[in-house]
Each structure stands twice: as C-alpha cells, then as structure tokens.
Scaffold this motif. Structure first.
Motif, PDB file in Angstrom:
ATOM      1  N   THR A 198      -0.706  10.252  -2.489  1.00  0.00           N
ATOM      2  CA  THR A 198       0.699  10.329  -2.867  1.00  0.00           C
ATOM      3  C   THR A 198       1.013   9.198  -3.847  1.00  0.00           C
ATOM      4  N   TYR A 199       1.952   9.474  -4.753  1.00  0.00           N
ATOM      5  CA  TYR A 199       2.426   8.465  -5.695  1.00  0.00           C
ATOM      6  C   TYR A 199       3.708   8.970  -6.347  1.00  0.00           C
ATOM      7  N   THR A 205      -4.817   4.210   6.013  1.00  0.00           N
ATOM      8  CA  THR A 205      -4.005   4.221   4.809  1.00  0.00           C
ATOM      9  C   THR A 205      -4.620   3.251   3.816  1.00  0.00           C
ATOM     10  N   LEU A 214      -6.444  -2.967  -4.083  1.00  0.00           N
ATOM     11  CA  LEU A 214      -6.761  -1.990  -3.039  1.00  0.00           C
ATOM     12  C   LEU A 214      -6.797  -2.694  -1.684  1.00  0.00           C
ATOM     13  N   ARG A 215      -6.054  -2.151  -0.736  1.00  0.00           N
ATOM     14  CA  ARG A 215      -6.027  -2.699   0.624  1.00  0.00           C
ATOM     15  C   ARG A 215      -5.861  -1.538   1.599  1.00  0.00           C
ATOM     16  N   SER A 216      -6.309  -1.743   2.804  1.00  0.00           N
ATOM     17  CA  SER A 216      -6.245  -0.645   3.766  1.00  0.00           C
ATOM     18  C   SER A 216      -5.694  -1.128   5.108  1.00  0.00           C
ATOM     19  N   PHE A 252       2.307   2.437  -7.966  1.00  0.00           N
ATOM     20  CA  PHE A 252       1.565   2.369  -6.707  1.00  0.00           C
ATOM     21  C   PHE A 252       1.164   3.740  -6.185  1.00  0.00           C
ATOM     22  N   PHE A 253       0.071   3.771  -5.417  1.00  0.00           N
ATOM     23  CA  PHE A 253      -0.398   5.009  -4.800  1.00  0.00           C
ATOM     24  C   PHE A 253      -0.820   4.734  -3.360  1.00  0.00           C
ATOM     25  N   THR A 254      -0.893   5.797  -2.571  1.00  0.00           N
ATOM     26  CA  THR A 254      -1.343   5.714  -1.185  1.00  0.00           C
ATOM     27  C   THR A 254      -2.244   6.904  -0.887  1.00  0.00           C
ATOM     28  N   ARG A 299      -3.958   1.672   0.126  1.00  0.00           N
ATOM     29  CA  ARG A 299      -2.915   1.512  -0.896  1.00  0.00           C
ATOM     30  C   ARG A 299      -3.454   0.710  -2.071  1.00  0.00           C
ATOM     31  N   ARG A 357      -4.074   8.780   2.363  1.00  0.00           N
ATOM     32  CA  ARG A 357      -4.006   8.859   3.819  1.00  0.00           C
ATOM     33  C   ARG A 357      -5.208   9.653   4.318  1.00  0.00           C
ATOM     34  N   GLU A 399     -11.942   3.649   2.236  1.00  0.00           N
ATOM     35  CA  GLU A 399     -11.842   2.830   1.026  1.00  0.00           C
ATOM     36  C   GLU A 399     -12.810   3.323  -0.044  1.00  0.00           C
TER      37      GLU A 399
END
Length: 121
Positions: free
Chosen positions: A46-47, A9, A94-96, A54-56, A11, A58, A77
């Motif tokens: 998705t957002y 994931t 950005l983080r995962s 924010f968004f994600t 984000r 997957r 990433e």
C-alpha cells in the motif's frame, strides 16, 4: 505443537524515482490503496504516492515456535526488497515490525466466545 500466525509489516520510503516510475506507481495506486490493505502470504503493498513517498508491505506467515517470528520477519524483508529491486524502485529507511497473533490480546467478541466455549465443556 500448534501453528502460530505472524503478521509482519515492512515500511519504507521510495527514493530517487524517475518520472516514469512515479507515473507507473501513480497509475497502479488504486490497487495499492490503504482501504484495500490486507495481510497476505505474498505481501500486500500500500502507498499514497500523491501525498507522501512512504509505502507499507503487509505479510502473513506462520511458524511452530515463538522464535520462528525472526525467520518470518527476515523472509518478509527480503520479499519486500526483492519486489522493489526487481522493478527498479529505489527505497530507503526499510524497517519491519512483527506480531505473533497467538500472543495478541483477545477482542471483546473473542473473549465472549472463549467464555461460552469454556462453559460448554
């Protein structure tokens, strides 16, 4: 050696969007609704831009060893960054997070099926 499945994931937050970019994302929002979220090799975005910036993404990836999760995370990433950059969307924070499904605890149904398979052997 067996293949391991990884869920990654990624984000972040949209940053500095123009009115045109915002309108473009809002128009495409039904395709990126949280209720349609899934893990895919290409990455699924998705957002809910109307509610928050924010968004994600997957991603679904695989590897042979536990250490392969690090490469899978780096690929995810990079894919997320590329998707956003190619479209000119600014982003930040950005983080995962990655999960090796071979290490995930079994659910109730999976435990029951494993017990059944063990008793048949």
């Amino acid at each position: 050696m067996s293949t391991r499945t990884f869920r990654i994931t990624v984000r972040g937050a949209f940053d500095g969007l123009t009115e045109g970019q915002r309108a473009e994302l809002l128009a495409a929002a039904p395709e990126h609704d949280m209720l349609r979220a899934e893990f895919t090799a290409e990455g699924h975005l998705t957002y809910d831009l109307a509610a928050r910036p924010f968004f994600t993404f997957r991603f679904l990836d695989s590897g042979e060893a536990e250490e392969d999760i690090l490469d899978a995370t780096a690929r995810a990433e990079l894919a997320a960054e590329s998707w956003l950059t190619e479209r000119g969307y600014g982003f930040k924070q950005l983080r995962s997070q990655a999960q090796d499904l071979s290490l995930a605890p079994l659910g109730k149904r999976q435990r029951r099926e494993a017990a059944r398979a063990g008793s048949e052997a």
